[in-house]
Design a protein around this motif. Structure first.
Motif, PDB file in Angstrom:
ATOM      1  N   SER A 199      27.822  53.625  29.826  1.00  0.00           N
ATOM      2  CA  SER A 199      27.227  52.954  31.254  1.00  0.00           C
ATOM      3  C   SER A 199      28.467  52.424  32.047  1.00  0.00           C
ATOM      4  O   SER A 199      28.675  53.056  33.275  1.00  0.00           O
ATOM      5  N   GLU A 200      29.227  51.802  31.331  1.00  0.00           N
ATOM      6  CA  GLU A 200      30.519  51.052  32.047  1.00  0.00           C
ATOM      7  C   GLU A 200      31.643  52.050  31.920  1.00  0.00           C
ATOM      8  O   GLU A 200      32.489  52.073  33.095  1.00  0.00           O
ATOM      9  N   HIS A 223      24.368  47.477  34.335  1.00  0.00           N
ATOM     10  CA  HIS A 223      24.326  48.559  33.057  1.00  0.00           C
ATOM     11  C   HIS A 223      23.384  47.800  32.144  1.00  0.00           C
ATOM     12  O   HIS A 223      22.551  48.515  31.471  1.00  0.00           O
TER      13      HIS A 223
END
Length: 226
Positions: free
Chosen positions: A192-193, A207
């Motif tokens: 996600s990051e 996140h």
């Protein structure tokens, strides 16, 4: 508030217990900071020695390799998570609420002390997300496993699996789901990051919230009988 926590970790991880001396504690706490800052690949005992104003031979008197030092750090973290889970769940009777709280803990949503025994939990959580697979995705994994170096991770998985069974007593894969939840909690936050197209987090932020929602859906849909 600063809290002192000590966990019994495998003696195969170290030559001298770092918890027993100030320099040992400094080695571990500064290793956490340095790995967080530069990553495990760039981390060396030489750089750590400079950071603690000591020498490489001093560090080698405690740890024979940076892999064992990383595994020590991760084992401390797994032990800490199990401690928090057991402490926070002790007064909860509803198994659904227990499972929800576990998901919050493993995604780093639950309240915690920022520092415990000089270990920065935010840094530790980042290391677990970015570096934990490097502890066991190695050629020598079977030998390492035989020396009980992954015992805290197994213990945490067993605890989570037992809670899962209180929700779904006939569910046939509680340990597999428990280990999947732990790994997914790390992998999906990393993706996600850094690799957002491997996830469905359309906001490209929040996140931890995204991962918690995903794990909640994954958990309860998986254990529900068809």
């Amino acid at each position: 508030m600063e809290v002192l926590l000590k966990f019994k970790l495998s003696e195969h991880l170290y030559l001298r217990d770092p918890e027993q001396t100030e320099i040992g504690k400094a080695i571990v706490s500064n290793a956490i900071v340095l790995i967080f800052e530069i990553g495990f690949e760039q981390f060396t005992f030489k750089k750590l020695a400079v950071k603690i104003n000591s020498t490489e031979p001093t560090i080698y008197r405690y740890f024979t390799s940076k892999h064992k030092l990383l595994t020590y750090i991760l084992n401390w973290y797994w032990s800490y998570l199990e401690y928090v889970c057991k402490m926070r769940l002790a007064e909860i009777n509803d198994p659904t609420k227990k499972m929800m709280l576990i998901l919050e803990i493993i995604t780093h949503h639950a309240d915690h002390h920022t520092h415990l025994h000089d270990y920065n939990l935010d840094h530790l959580h980042h290391i677990v997300i970015s570096e934990s697979s490097k502890s066991y995705l190695v050629k020598e994994v079977d030998e390492i496993n035989n020396e009980m170096m992954f015992a805290p991770l197994k213990s945490l998985c067993l605890f989570i699996s037992e809670v899962l069974l209180t929700l779904a007593p006939k569910f046939p894969y509680p340990k597999s789901l428990a280990s999947t939840l732990l790994e997914t909690a790390h992998d999906q936050q990393f993706f996600s990051e850094h690799l957002p197209k491997l996830t469905d987090n359309k906001s490209r932020n929040n996140h931890k919230d995204y991962v918690l929602k995903y794990l909640t859906r994954l958990t309860f849909s998986t254990i529900t009988d068809p």
